[in-house]
Design a protein around this motif. Structure first.
Motif, short mmCIF file in Angstrom:
data_model
loop_
_atom_site.label_atom_id
_atom_site.label_comp_id
_atom_site.label_asym_id
_atom_site.label_seq_id
_atom_site.Cartn_x
_atom_site.Cartn_y
_atom_site.Cartn_z
N GLU A 399 -16.35 -13.46 91.95
CA GLU A 399 -16.80 -12.09 92.21
C GLU A 399 -18.30 -11.93 92.01
O GLU A 399 -18.89 -10.96 92.47
CB GLU A 399 -16.04 -11.13 91.29
CG GLU A 399 -14.56 -11.03 91.62
CD GLU A 399 -13.79 -10.23 90.58
OE1 GLU A 399 -14.39 -9.92 89.52
OE2 GLU A 399 -12.61 -9.91 90.83
N GLN A 400 -18.92 -12.87 91.30
CA GLN A 400 -20.36 -12.76 91.03
C GLN A 400 -21.20 -13.57 92.02
O GLN A 400 -22.43 -13.58 91.92
CB GLN A 400 -20.66 -13.26 89.60
CG GLN A 400 -19.78 -12.65 88.53
CD GLN A 400 -19.82 -11.13 88.53
OE1 GLN A 400 -20.87 -10.54 88.84
NE2 GLN A 400 -18.71 -10.50 88.19
N VAL A 401 -20.53 -14.28 92.92
CA VAL A 401 -21.25 -15.11 93.90
C VAL A 401 -21.03 -14.53 95.28
O VAL A 401 -19.90 -14.32 95.73
CB VAL A 401 -20.75 -16.57 93.87
CG1 VAL A 401 -21.56 -17.43 94.83
CG2 VAL A 401 -20.83 -17.13 92.45
N HIS A 402 -22.14 -14.26 95.97
CA HIS A 402 -22.03 -13.67 97.30
C HIS A 402 -21.77 -14.73 98.36
O HIS A 402 -20.90 -14.56 99.22
CB HIS A 402 -23.32 -12.93 97.62
CG HIS A 402 -23.35 -12.35 99.01
ND1 HIS A 402 -22.47 -11.36 99.42
CD2 HIS A 402 -24.11 -12.65 100.09
CE1 HIS A 402 -22.71 -11.06 100.68
NE2 HIS A 402 -23.69 -11.83 101.11
N GLN A 403 -22.50 -15.87 98.31
CA GLN A 403 -22.36 -16.87 99.36
C GLN A 403 -22.94 -18.19 98.90
O GLN A 403 -23.82 -18.25 98.03
CB GLN A 403 -23.09 -16.39 100.63
CG GLN A 403 -23.15 -17.38 101.78
CD GLN A 403 -21.78 -17.77 102.30
OE1 GLN A 403 -20.91 -18.22 101.56
NE2 GLN A 403 -21.58 -17.62 103.59
N PHE A 404 -22.44 -19.29 99.48
CA PHE A 404 -22.99 -20.64 99.25
C PHE A 404 -23.70 -21.12 100.52
O PHE A 404 -23.34 -20.74 101.64
CB PHE A 404 -21.86 -21.62 98.89
CG PHE A 404 -21.44 -21.55 97.45
CD1 PHE A 404 -22.02 -22.37 96.50
CD2 PHE A 404 -20.46 -20.66 97.04
CE1 PHE A 404 -21.64 -22.31 95.17
CE2 PHE A 404 -20.07 -20.59 95.71
CZ PHE A 404 -20.66 -21.42 94.77
N TYR A 405 -24.68 -22.00 100.30
CA TYR A 405 -25.44 -22.58 101.41
C TYR A 405 -25.62 -24.08 101.16
O TYR A 405 -25.63 -24.54 100.02
CB TYR A 405 -26.83 -21.93 101.54
CG TYR A 405 -26.76 -20.43 101.72
CD1 TYR A 405 -26.71 -19.87 102.99
CD2 TYR A 405 -26.75 -19.58 100.62
CE1 TYR A 405 -26.64 -18.50 103.15
CE2 TYR A 405 -26.67 -18.21 100.77
CZ TYR A 405 -26.62 -17.67 102.04
OH TYR A 405 -26.54 -16.32 102.20
N PHE A 406 -25.79 -24.82 102.24
CA PHE A 406 -25.91 -26.27 102.17
C PHE A 406 -26.91 -26.72 103.23
O PHE A 406 -26.77 -26.37 104.40
CB PHE A 406 -24.52 -26.88 102.42
CG PHE A 406 -24.47 -28.37 102.58
CD1 PHE A 406 -25.29 -29.21 101.84
CD2 PHE A 406 -23.56 -28.95 103.45
CE1 PHE A 406 -25.23 -30.58 101.98
CE2 PHE A 406 -23.48 -30.33 103.60
CZ PHE A 406 -24.32 -31.14 102.86
N GLN A 407 -27.95 -27.44 102.83
CA GLN A 407 -28.93 -27.93 103.79
C GLN A 407 -29.45 -29.29 103.34
O GLN A 407 -29.23 -29.70 102.20
CB GLN A 407 -30.09 -26.95 103.93
CG GLN A 407 -30.84 -26.70 102.64
CD GLN A 407 -31.95 -25.67 102.80
OE1 GLN A 407 -33.08 -26.01 103.11
NE2 GLN A 407 -31.60 -24.41 102.60
#
Length: 469
Positions: A399-407
């Motif tokens: 609930e405290q994390v909006h989104q993950f990203y990977f690059q």
């Protein structure tokens, strides 16, 4: 004095040292967008706690006579503001430093890892624990639910520095070491007068050793190479796409394809549309890493993956559509993920690494050989794609994390995919400034009814001047 422990690099890692360049640093980045601005002191505390559990991440990279190796160090990681370009170099030959960094900016936390230390899955384990630790420190006092469940994922971490390649594949194809070594020394002595010629010749032999008969046939095809103007300071050009995942999954299932295959097919079509010459019989080839943990049990946080090569050749006399491309790619992937095919290929790679002849070659020459192999491999690819899958954390953390990203850094255009909840992010990475291909890819997504939001980093002189103004 405490004796320092060390481990040799795993089979997949050696190529990263030889293939690393100023623009392709072999560094990848995992990011989490939190609901609130990051508290750097709590993030440092979370990093300290997580770091203690992952002995592998205490390692520094050292150079031996014959191979590189990881040595345990007393260095401690320090959280810093994100001020460098994405995926900036982590390993320097003349410095003793950790092979990862944790940085933050506004509400985002980033973990950057040198690929010789870990693959995406292993790094994601560390990152999930870091985010969980940070969220617990940041929010635990605000909710009674935090005490009702474990805020850390239950994952064994005793064997995080184990080499799973050796565990599963080395025992097959082992040879009589003494006899083979004596033979190898005789050969090496004879060859020492012509080291340069030897390196090139052995590189070709090694390449042939790895290349199957089918791949030799494929080399005759003309593989399309994407070229362009490099960014001003070799920084990776990152275009970040965000979209809801469900509609895209429905579209993929309509083609009887996985999300990975469907996105690759869309990207191949975007290349065709932006480069008309491709349709005149050229081949588009993509490299796709496969997490071996889904086939062989492993709780190692080190590299444990293989790569598959998929391709599609356009026939100017036939009409092509997404369904045809998806079907072709799916069939190729199934053939390569066959357990027999996987074991044959990996046994060959391990046998090559432990071949007594190979072992007595000094490291600088091995680097030259691996550079040759990497050069020929790159000529046989158009782009690369990596999908880390879905990230799921305990509910109170989620609930405290909006989104993950990977690059990742890139020697050629490639894209990285990761999802969290209902959100999917695709990071398009490239060493070039051009965006024509990426615009087409986004147009195709939106034409299918997928809403896409876009963000990109600054890469040109004009961008920098506008930022300073």
């Amino acid at each position: 004095m405490k004796k320092k422990t060390w481990v040799r690099l795993d089979n997949a890692s050696n190529i990263f040292l030889a293939a690393m360049t100023d623009f392709d640093t072999k560094v990848f980045r995992l990011s989490a967008a939190m609901e609130d601005p990051v508290d750097p002191e709590l993030l440092q505390q979370a990093l300290d706690n997580t770091f203690e559990s992952y002995v592998l991440y205490h390692s520094v990279l050292r150079r031996g006579i014959f191979w590189y190796y990881l040595e345990e160090s007393d260095l401690k990681p320090k959280v810093t503001l994100d001020e460098q370009t994405p995926c900036a170099q982590l390993y320097h030959y003349d410095r003793k430093e950790l092979l990862f960094r944790v940085v933050y900016y506004r509400n985002r936390i980033h973990l950057e890892v040198f690929h010789a230390l870990s693959d995406g899955t292993g790094a994601l384990w560390f990152f999930e624990d870091l985010i969980s630790e940070y969220a617990f420190l940041r929010y635990a006092d605000n909710s009674s639910e935090w005490n009702k469940e474990s805020y850390r994922l239950k994952r064994p971490i005793e064997n995080t520095n184990a080499d799973s390649f050796i565990h599963y594949f080395r025992h097959k194809g082992q040879r009589n070491y003494t006899e083979a070594t004596q033979s190898a020394i005789r050969k090496l002595t004879g060859a020492s007068k012509t080291v340069g010629k030897f390196a090139l010749r052995y590189g070709k032999i090694a390449l042939q050793y790895e290349t199957s008969t089918q791949q030799k046939k494929e080399k005759k095809k003309k593989v399309y190479q994407i070229k362009g103007k490099r960014t001003i300071d070799n920084r990776t050009h990152v275009v970040e796409l965000n979209m809801p995942i469900q509609h895209l999954l429905t579209l993929a299932h309509e083609q009887n394809a996985s999300l990975t295959i469907y996105l690759i097919a869309l990207f191949i079509e975007a290349i065709r549309k932006t480069n008309p010459a491709v349709q005149k019989g050229m081949t588009i080839a993509v490299s796709v890493p496969v997490n071996l943990r889904q086939f062989y049990y492993s709780d190692s946080a080190r590299n444990f993956f293989s790569t598959t090569r998929l391709e599609y050749t356009y026939d100017p006399e036939e009409k092509t559509n997404l369904a045809v491309i998806c079907k072709t790619l799916k069939e190729q992937l199934q053939l390569q993920l066959n357990p027999v095919s996987l074991e044959q290929r990996l046994n060959k790679l391990i046998a090559y690494e432990f071949n007594p002849f190979t072992r007595v070659i000094i490291r600088p020459i091995k680097d030259v050989i691996l550079k040759v192999i990497n050069y020929f491999n790159n000529r046989n690819l158009t782009f690369a794609m990596s999908n880390l899958g879905s990230v799921t954390l305990p509910k109170s953390i989620d609930e405290q994390v909006h989104q993950f990203y990977f690059q990742t850094s890139a020697v050629r255009p490639q894209f990285c995919v990761i999802s969290h909840g209902e959100h999917l992010s695709i990071c398009l990475n490239s060493p070039f400034v051009e965006t024509t291909l990426y615009k087409q890819f986004v147009r195709d997504l939106t034409a299918l009814g997928v809403p896409v939001t876009i963000a990109a980093n600054k890469i040109t002189d004009t961008d920098m001047r506008s930022e300073e103004a």
